[in-house]
Design an enzyme around this catalytic site. Structure first.
Site, mmCIF file in Angstrom:
data_model
loop_
_atom_site.group_PDB
_atom_site.id
_atom_site.type_symbol
_atom_site.label_atom_id
_atom_site.label_comp_id
_atom_site.label_asym_id
_atom_site.label_seq_id
_atom_site.Cartn_x
_atom_site.Cartn_y
_atom_site.Cartn_z
ATOM 1 N N VAL A 152 0.618 -1.331 -0.324
ATOM 2 C CA VAL A 152 0.270 -0.577 0.024
ATOM 3 C C VAL A 152 0.493 1.119 0.257
ATOM 4 O O VAL A 152 0.304 2.489 -0.030
ATOM 5 C CB VAL A 152 -0.651 -0.159 1.369
ATOM 6 C CG1 VAL A 152 -1.746 -0.965 0.881
ATOM 7 C CG2 VAL A 152 0.177 0.196 3.126
ATOM 8 N N HIS A 208 -4.604 -4.297 -2.224
ATOM 9 C CA HIS A 208 -5.097 -3.778 -0.765
ATOM 10 C C HIS A 208 -4.868 -2.369 -0.800
ATOM 11 O O HIS A 208 -4.778 -1.784 0.331
ATOM 12 C CB HIS A 208 -3.581 -4.595 -0.027
ATOM 13 C CG HIS A 208 -4.064 -5.809 -0.488
ATOM 14 N ND1 HIS A 208 -2.209 -7.282 1.221
ATOM 15 C CD2 HIS A 208 -4.348 -6.853 -0.622
ATOM 16 C CE1 HIS A 208 -2.349 -8.049 0.333
ATOM 17 N NE2 HIS A 208 -4.524 -8.075 0.037
ATOM 18 N N CYS A 241 -14.079 13.849 5.178
ATOM 19 C CA CYS A 241 -14.754 13.731 4.038
ATOM 20 C C CYS A 241 -14.582 14.685 2.876
ATOM 21 O O CYS A 241 -15.357 15.223 4.051
ATOM 22 C CB CYS A 241 -15.839 12.284 3.725
ATOM 23 S SG CYS A 241 -16.847 12.187 2.678
ATOM 24 N N THR A 299 6.980 -11.832 -0.974
ATOM 25 C CA THR A 299 6.124 -11.802 0.155
ATOM 26 C C THR A 299 5.980 -12.917 0.785
ATOM 27 O O THR A 299 6.538 -14.655 0.751
ATOM 28 C CB THR A 299 4.702 -11.962 -0.678
ATOM 29 O OG1 THR A 299 3.695 -11.751 -0.431
ATOM 30 C CG2 THR A 299 4.498 -12.699 -1.806
ATOM 31 N N PRO A 339 14.243 -13.339 0.554
ATOM 32 C CA PRO A 339 15.831 -13.998 1.309
ATOM 33 C C PRO A 339 15.251 -15.760 1.898
ATOM 34 O O PRO A 339 16.188 -17.059 2.168
ATOM 35 C CB PRO A 339 16.222 -13.395 2.026
ATOM 36 C CG PRO A 339 14.865 -11.977 2.008
ATOM 37 C CD PRO A 339 14.431 -12.427 1.087
#
Ligand code: BV8
Length: 259
Positions: free
Chosen positions: A104, A120, A153, A193, A219
């Site tokens: 994100v 996401h 908002c 991931t 890794p």
């Protein structure tokens, strides 16, 4: 591996927090990951936000400030070059490269990546918590620090929320559709991931169902390591530039070889 990339017509790259690690963005589940200090259910769910919007916005404000000081690294740069059509002109990587990110932080966007699906959402976008008609579509706000806090908002002056997908929330249907379509590819790279969060973690299985050659760059071993064709152990910021160099070398050799 580089030859496979050159021969492929469609390449899909799924990325997670590890691709931004070299930029200084904290991962989630690593030794110094975010979930070591915080509980995801306390901060990354709509229930947590309903219970304490100020606390959740404080956490996102801290993450935004952290990400604002970070820059795309070599992994983002290679992925962006591969995703842009000019890469194909050099005969380096096929024209059709799709990037699906769980991140994100928008570092792929800042690196100039095209054909990008942000599964996401984005820490830099907001939507109306009360889902007023105009505020249901996310708007961008890159202010650091946030003011007012918590953000409002602009349409109904009600509470704003981060335009990210929290646990227990469905991903945008259009994004899921694009991701499933992108899994029908020749080469599927899963980069940085832990392959724990669904439905994103299901995409490597989908790619294998389509006969894709699947490669993991990480890794460490992950939940996907035993099902991919090749697991390349190392940092994305090292392995991807090396793969790019080999692909260019290979493409150059092919161009020089008389038919
Ligand atoms: C949903 C946004 C329907 C917020 C995030 C099965 C099917 C469907 C759903 C589920 C299911 N099973 C469980 C679920 C529920 C849940 C889920 O998957 N839970 C997990 C924990 C089991 N999924 C959902 O809720 C999803 N919604 O499916 O809707 C639904 C509706 C109601 C009820 C049920 C289902 C929504 C998921 C999205 C959640 N939002 N983030 C925010 O960020 O603030 S998830 C969060 O995790 C981040 O987005 C992150 O991207 C994502 C995955 O984490 P990773 O990116 O993998 O990061 P991690 O730290 O784990 O790993 C980093 C890796 O990098 C490590 O392996 C490390 O070794 C490596 N690394 C480190 N350095 C490097 C490196 N790699 C390369 N180079 C380096 N230098």
């Amino acid at each position: 591996m580089a030859a496979r990339l050159l021969a492929a017509r469609r390449v899909t790259i799924l990325t997670g927090a590890g691709v931004s690690a070299a930029s200084g963005v904290p991962t989630f589940r690593g030794p110094d990951g975010l979930w070591r200090q915080y509980r995801p259910e306390d901060l990354a769910t709509s229930t947590a936000f309903a219970r304490n919007p100020e606390l959740v916005w404080e956490w996102y404000g801290w993450r935004r400030a952290k990400v604002a000081a970070c820059h795309p690294n070599a992994a983002h740069t290679v992925i962006a070059a591969w995703s842009a059509s000019e890469a194909a002109e050099g005969g380096r990587i096929p024209a059709d490269v799709m990037v699906l990110t769980q991140n994100v932080d928008d570092l792929h966007l800042r690196a100039g990546t095209r054909r990008l699906v942000r599964l996401h959402g984005s820490i830099w976008e907001m939507s109306c918590w009360g889902r007023c008609s105009a505020g249901a579509s996310p708007w961008r706000d890159e202010n650091v620090p946030l003011s007012p806090m918590p953000p409002r908002c602009p349409h109904c002056r009600g509470l704003a929320r981060p335009a990210v997908v929290w646990f227990g929330e469905s991903l945008r249907a259009a994004d899921v559709e694009s991701a499933i379509d992108a899994a029908a590819c020749d080469v599927f790279l899963t980069v940085g991931t832990s392959a724990i969060v669904y439905p994103a973690a299901g995409l490597v299985h989908e790619a294998r169902r389509h006969g894709a050659f699947t490669v993991e760059i990480n890794p460490d071993d992950t939940a996907a390591s035993t099902i991919v064709d090749v697991a390349l152990h190392g940092g994305a910021e090292q392995i991807l530039p090396e793969l790019d160099r080999l692909a260019k070398q290979d493409a150059g050799a092919r161009l020089r070889r008389p038919e």
